[in-house]
Motif scaffolding. Sequence first.
Motif, short mmCIF file in Angstrom:
data_model
loop_
_atom_site.label_atom_id
_atom_site.label_comp_id
_atom_site.label_asym_id
_atom_site.label_seq_id
_atom_site.Cartn_x
_atom_site.Cartn_y
_atom_site.Cartn_z
N VAL A 81 39.36 48.01 36.26
CA VAL A 81 38.51 47.76 35.10
C VAL A 81 39.32 47.62 33.82
O VAL A 81 40.27 48.37 33.59
N SER A 82 38.95 46.63 33.04
CA SER A 82 39.50 46.53 31.69
C SER A 82 38.33 46.53 30.71
O SER A 82 37.19 46.27 31.08
N PHE A 83 38.64 46.89 29.49
CA PHE A 83 37.58 47.06 28.50
C PHE A 83 38.09 46.68 27.13
O PHE A 83 39.21 47.04 26.76
N ALA A 84 37.28 45.96 26.38
CA ALA A 84 37.64 45.63 25.00
C ALA A 84 36.45 45.85 24.09
O ALA A 84 35.32 45.47 24.42
N GLU A 85 36.69 46.51 22.98
CA GLU A 85 35.68 46.62 21.93
C GLU A 85 36.09 45.64 20.83
O GLU A 85 37.18 45.76 20.26
N ILE A 86 35.22 44.69 20.57
CA ILE A 86 35.55 43.64 19.60
C ILE A 86 34.99 44.01 18.23
O ILE A 86 33.82 44.35 18.10
N GLU A 87 35.86 43.92 17.23
CA GLU A 87 35.48 44.23 15.85
C GLU A 87 34.68 43.06 15.27
O GLU A 87 35.17 41.93 15.20
N THR A 88 33.46 43.33 14.90
CA THR A 88 32.61 42.27 14.32
C THR A 88 31.47 42.93 13.56
O THR A 88 31.06 44.05 13.90
N ASP A 89 30.91 42.23 12.58
CA ASP A 89 29.72 42.75 11.89
C ASP A 89 28.45 42.08 12.38
O ASP A 89 27.38 42.27 11.81
N LYS A 90 28.55 41.30 13.47
CA LYS A 90 27.40 40.46 13.88
C LYS A 90 26.37 41.18 14.73
O LYS A 90 25.37 40.59 15.12
N GLY A 91 26.62 42.46 15.06
CA GLY A 91 25.63 43.22 15.81
C GLY A 91 25.56 42.80 17.27
O GLY A 91 26.50 42.19 17.81
N HIS A 92 24.45 43.14 17.89
CA HIS A 92 24.28 42.87 19.32
C HIS A 92 24.41 41.38 19.63
O HIS A 92 24.97 41.00 20.66
N ASP A 93 23.87 40.54 18.76
CA ASP A 93 23.87 39.10 19.00
C ASP A 93 25.28 38.50 19.04
O ASP A 93 25.42 37.32 19.36
N ALA A 94 26.29 39.30 18.75
CA ALA A 94 27.66 38.78 18.75
C ALA A 94 28.01 38.11 20.06
O ALA A 94 28.78 37.14 20.09
N PHE A 95 27.41 38.55 21.16
CA PHE A 95 27.77 37.97 22.46
C PHE A 95 27.31 36.52 22.58
O PHE A 95 27.77 35.80 23.46
N LEU A 96 26.42 36.09 21.69
CA LEU A 96 25.92 34.72 21.71
C LEU A 96 26.57 33.86 20.63
O LEU A 96 26.28 32.67 20.54
N LEU A 97 27.43 34.45 19.83
CA LEU A 97 27.90 33.78 18.62
C LEU A 97 29.38 33.42 18.73
O LEU A 97 30.02 33.63 19.75
N ASP A 98 29.88 32.88 17.66
CA ASP A 98 31.27 32.41 17.64
C ASP A 98 32.21 33.61 17.47
O ASP A 98 32.49 34.02 16.35
N GLU A 99 32.65 34.14 18.60
CA GLU A 99 33.54 35.31 18.59
C GLU A 99 34.82 34.95 19.35
O GLU A 99 34.88 35.09 20.58
N PRO A 100 35.83 34.47 18.65
CA PRO A 100 37.04 33.98 19.33
C PRO A 100 37.64 34.99 20.30
O PRO A 100 38.15 34.60 21.37
N GLU A 101 37.56 36.27 19.98
CA GLU A 101 38.15 37.27 20.86
C GLU A 101 37.37 37.34 22.18
O GLU A 101 37.96 37.51 23.26
#
Lengths: 396, 396
Positions: free
Chosen positions: A357-377
Amino acid sequence: MADSVTLSPGARIAEPARGEADHPHSPVVRFGADRPLRLDSGAVLSPFQIGYQTYGTLNAARSNAIMVCHALTADQHAANVHPVTGKPGWWETLIGPGKPIDTDRFFVISSNVLGGCLGTTGPSSTNPATGAPYGLDFPVVTIRDMVRAQSMLVEHLGIERLLAVVGGSMGGMQVLQWAASYPERVFAAMPIATAARHSAQNIAFHEVGRQAVMADPDWQGGRYLAAGTSPRRGLSVARMAAHITYMSDGSLHRKFGRRLQDRDGHTFSFDADFQVESYLRHQGEAFVDRFDANSYLYVTRAMDYFDLAAEHGGVLANAFRGTTTRFCLISFTSDWLFPTPDSRAVVHALNAAGASVSFAEIETDKGHDAFLLDEPELFAITRGFLDAAARGVGIR
Amino acid sequence: MADSVTLSPGARIAEPARGEADHPHSPVVRFGADRPLRLDSGAVLSPFQIGYQTYGTLNAARSNAIMVCHALTADQHAANVHPVTGKPGWWETLIGPGKPIDTDRFFVISSNVLGGCLGTTGPSSTNPATGAPYGLDFPVVTIRDMVRAQSMLVEHLGIERLLAVVGGSMGGMQVLQWAASYPERVFAAMPIATAARHSAQNIAFHEVGRQAVMADPDWQGGRYLAAGTSPRRGLSVARMAAHITYMSDGSLHRKFGRRLQDRDGHTFSFDADFQVESYLRHQGEAFVDRFDANSYLYVTRAMDYFDLAAEHGGVLANAFRGTTTRFCLISFTSDWLFPTPDSRAVVHALNAAGASVSFAEIETDKGHDAFLLDEPELFAITRGFLDAAARGVGIR
């Protein structure tokens, strides 16, 4: 324990069935009386059908299939123009030629969930026992039931093992369920912005949405299709409340702050003075044009019932003992609906189960919807994880 | 700039007017045509009345009066049995003989806000122009309007300077407004779990509540009292959504988790399976018995409009320049509706204005509602701050 599965003799990739009477927008697979779906509730659903989309080409070894699982209010139209809204697919950021889920390399399957309203059997489908829409006679389904149905679709498509299952939010719940129910059929799993169980706060928000729908007299006790009405106001309020939870305080502040619709100041009325008010109203109104109110009840209920540990004696790690599936989890710092500790709990369970297992916490202010948005990481991690998985099964 | 005020010659403490026709539960002060209330909207409200409660005795120097300001859905019944619900007052934890707001020492005034529904003029009051309830013809009011009305009550009671103004949430907004509008009439101010402006997220949640009310056909365009209906379902949904925001994820988890109503397991229905669902439904249903739906629209609107800096050229410190009022602010770690940064912003502005200010962030998992609950640190700080204020004005 994984459900057993047998590939139908002579299973083959279905011809797209576009133009089928029940749903003109997507290919549909029907499962007749010989393939009943036994649900967690004890009910049996038969016949039933699944509406789906595919992108890319299945390779000769049938080793390059990726199942994409959608969230609460999405559907199978992940990477094509939506037939109702005319908008781009909900994950076109991620799926397509050369994109992180690269359709030049992978065969992507995206199906409407059980209980949904865009081709897969749900409460708006015809109840064969009555000839009328199911309404509340549709059985309550679970995330595991959704995944059972998906597994029948994958089997129907002649795919023994998925290269990967990927999804965010409720899609991530399905990913976890896939890995728990069918470990030998999932080479790699990518649950994003999700949890192994729905929290009390999340159940509470869902209950508000359901009560908003059911409070609308046009809901008609669930029989609005037969009555020729539509609980638009209730469903719109439900969507407005939910939409707030998909964003962060910070992103709402950045997008709208206290900015007014009219620069001249407050109207001293109940019009939408603030931009955030008119935005929310629009979100509510747009939603009711594309989503069935009863489906909203059923799919939220499935999320509320989701508790993967409870299915395994209360120990989440037991859901994954002996698994060879590779996992990659992702969370977002400003997601307060499925906060990082929810993902960490899964990571800890996978570690306890000895999983990769690998895990990443991505720094963003976009909230839950970040998974649908432009998140280069998110894009970079997805590309890297799937590329490694492809190499793992010998795809160049 | 502070509004000017003149004490009426011969002003005296009003005799309790219990038994008045308009509201039997509280003393009521009426302001006739000679005392119109000019509102921020430009409208003039006249006549109008204020329902209030007092606790303790005003001393001869009239120096021991503490104004307590209530939150969105509360009322003047801070420390007496509620006449409608039969429950203890909302701040009986804090107000009473020997308690932190000690009625053996202090004279406590608690009034229903303008726009409310328990004795103070609001949308359910009779519109003198029509003889029917105001409904949406009631003018939109602001926090500043509420405080203007309170200042007339305080003047009527013959009190030139309040020893303190204390309140949480919307009550805290009123405290800040008191200190900004009438600095010479406020010796000490205690804004708890509040902000100098309502955030985009908070406006969004309020808008959902308003839309839920207005979506209910029984709301009748605001004329439900004349129509003999009541938008119970809409108001109940509004309350349910709001109630989630008053608690923390952690307190919901601690109180309810995923515990089921029935130990035998899921019902596979839309009944309240989870305890958190039945709790929320109860909160919604109990609320509609004691609160007017239009008041809910007006009072939420007043909170949305609140932006103390905007009233002072966009600089919050300007609201407090030259003030001699002593401030004590309190926030709670798990309050996500009015998080600590909101209080810190006020503290920074007060520091910039050279004001005397102390601030405490209290560690708790109880969320926003902590200001109404058993929080020993809140009690200790309140007791200490008010005791020092009393000594500051020469009360033993």
